[in-house]
Design a protein around this motif. Structure first.
Motif, PDB file in Angstrom:
ATOM      1  N   ASP A 242      -7.883   0.290   2.103  1.00 44.14           N
ATOM      2  CA  ASP A 242      -8.245   1.079   0.924  1.00 44.14           C
ATOM      3  C   ASP A 242      -9.738   0.993   0.665  1.00 44.14           C
ATOM      4  OD1 ASP A 242      -5.792   2.169   0.137  1.00 44.14           O
ATOM      5  OD2 ASP A 242      -5.163   0.266  -0.721  1.00 44.14           O
TER       6      ASP A 242
ATOM      7  N   ARG B 147     -11.348   3.486   2.891  1.00 45.05           N
ATOM      8  CA  ARG B 147     -10.984   4.881   2.652  1.00 45.05           C
ATOM      9  C   ARG B 147     -11.391   5.385   1.274  1.00 45.05           C
ATOM     10  NH1 ARG B 147      -6.749   7.143   5.551  1.00 45.05           N
ATOM     11  NH2 ARG B 147      -5.935   8.050   3.630  1.00 45.05           N
TER      12      ARG B 147
ATOM     13  N   LEU C  16      -4.936   9.529  -5.276  1.00 45.91           N
ATOM     14  CA  LEU C  16      -4.580   9.192  -3.897  1.00 45.91           C
ATOM     15  C   LEU C  16      -4.122   7.741  -3.797  1.00 45.91           C
ATOM     16  CD1 LEU C  16      -4.487   9.835  -0.863  1.00 45.91           C
ATOM     17  CD2 LEU C  16      -6.913   9.252  -0.741  1.00 45.91           C
ATOM     18  N   LEU C  17      -4.823   6.854  -4.488  1.00 44.56           N
ATOM     19  CA  LEU C  17      -4.425   5.446  -4.490  1.00 44.56           C
ATOM     20  C   LEU C  17      -3.042   5.264  -5.096  1.00 44.56           C
ATOM     21  CD1 LEU C  17      -7.700   3.577  -5.544  1.00 44.56           C
ATOM     22  CD2 LEU C  17      -6.420   3.263  -3.428  1.00 44.56           C
TER      23      LEU C  17
ATOM     24  N   GLU D 153      -0.642   7.446  -5.309  1.00 44.98           N
ATOM     25  CA  GLU D 153       0.360   8.032  -4.413  1.00 44.98           C
ATOM     26  C   GLU D 153       0.604   7.140  -3.202  1.00 44.98           C
ATOM     27  OE1 GLU D 153       1.170  12.519  -2.871  1.00 44.98           O
ATOM     28  OE2 GLU D 153      -0.741  11.627  -2.289  1.00 44.98           O
ATOM     29  N   ARG D 154      -0.466   6.617  -2.647  1.00 44.71           N
ATOM     30  CA  ARG D 154      -0.350   5.803  -1.436  1.00 44.71           C
ATOM     31  C   ARG D 154       0.466   4.538  -1.677  1.00 44.71           C
ATOM     32  NH1 ARG D 154      -5.335   3.355   2.220  1.00 44.71           N
ATOM     33  NH2 ARG D 154      -4.039   2.550   3.899  1.00 44.71           N
ATOM     34  N   HIS D 155       0.348   3.984  -2.871  1.00 50.90           N
ATOM     35  CA  HIS D 155       1.053   2.735  -3.182  1.00 50.90           C
ATOM     36  C   HIS D 155       2.300   2.966  -4.029  1.00 50.90           C
ATOM     37  CE1 HIS D 155      -1.967   0.205  -1.336  1.00 50.90           C
ATOM     38  NE2 HIS D 155      -2.903   0.913  -1.931  1.00 50.90           N
ATOM     39  N   ASP D 156       2.766   4.213  -4.041  1.00 49.89           N
ATOM     40  CA  ASP D 156       4.003   4.573  -4.730  1.00 49.89           C
ATOM     41  C   ASP D 156       3.957   4.205  -6.218  1.00 49.89           C
ATOM     42  OD1 ASP D 156       6.537   5.711  -4.779  1.00 49.89           O
ATOM     43  OD2 ASP D 156       7.547   3.813  -4.399  1.00 49.89           O
TER      44      ASP D 156
END
Length: 241
Positions: free
Chosen positions: A4, A7, A175-176, A178-181
């Protein structure tokens, strides 16, 4: 696979302070300090809050305590930014210098609040598998997005330029999540009436998108505020995927 940190590039203040010059770095003492702020003297209260939130974001402190301090500070800071609105809203299109300075102060307070929560997000990612950390991370993401959304609303209302990287950071925060649910985590905002402050991290993000797509340059200040308020519930009807 990229981390992370590689990115996601959030603009964060440096932690280069060992101690605060006012207020406290202990939650219980900060609560007492906040309760003693001279709210009848909005100028002095604004000055102290501005100095404190700036220093807190630079303070070398553990993330859990930082989060607790921000949660204590947030209600009074939002009260102050809301109260400052009477000095620059519903005025002429070209604001007098004093009104412009007050509006800029409100923007700065909101921006520093967002920075504080972004710091919590950035540090919390290191322990994202911990259940307690995930709960705090979801809340910090929601708080940061909400603070950036409030800043965006004020920019549209006053024809101010949008702060550089604001949209980039909104997109990255989503985005963070979403990426980590964490994007569908329901968060309650105690600063709003019961039942009106519940929304997911994704909905907080979508609310900003809805505001931006409502042709804000063609709306009056009160209409923009109404659209932003309605977008809180309207966001539940939108899916960005």
């Amino acid at each position: 696979m990229q981390s992370d940190a590689e990115r996601i590039r959030l603009k964060l203040p440096e932690q280069d302070l060992a101690a605060l010059s006012l207020g406290h770095a202990q939650p219980r003492k900060l609560q007492a300090w906040v309760e003693q702020l001279p709210l009848m003297n909005m100028g002095e209260t604004s000055r102290q809050l501005y100095q404190y939130i700036q220093e807190l974001n630079r303070l070398q402190i553990d993330t859990r305590t930082r989060f607790q301090l921000l949660e204590i500070l947030r209600p009074v800071l939002l009260h102050v930014t809301d109260s400052l609105g009477k000095h620059y809203l519903r005025q002429s299109l070209v604001l007098p210098e004093k009104a412009r300075r007050v509006a800029s102060l409100a923007q700065a307070l909101q921006g520093h609040l967002a920075n504080g929560y972004k710091l919590v997000v950035a540090r919390g990612l290191r322990k994202v598998d911990d259940r307690e950390v995930r709960d705090a991370l979801a809340l910090a993401l929601h708080r940061a997005i909400t603070a950036l959304g409030d800043t965006l609303l004020r920019c549209y209302q006053l024809y101010f330029p949008t702060p550089r990287h604001l949209w980039l950071e909104l997109h990255q925060l989503f985005l963070l999540a979403e990426r980590h649910d964490l994007d569908n985590r329901m968060i309650t905002d105690p600063e709003l009436p019961a039942g009106h402050g519940d929304s997911t991290v994704a909905q907080a993000y979508i609310r900003c998108l809805l505001l931006a797509t409502a042709k804000p340059n063609q709306l009056r200040q009160q209409e923009l505020a109404m659209v932003y308020a309605l977008a809180r519930s309207g966001a539940a009807l939108v899916d960005v995927r």
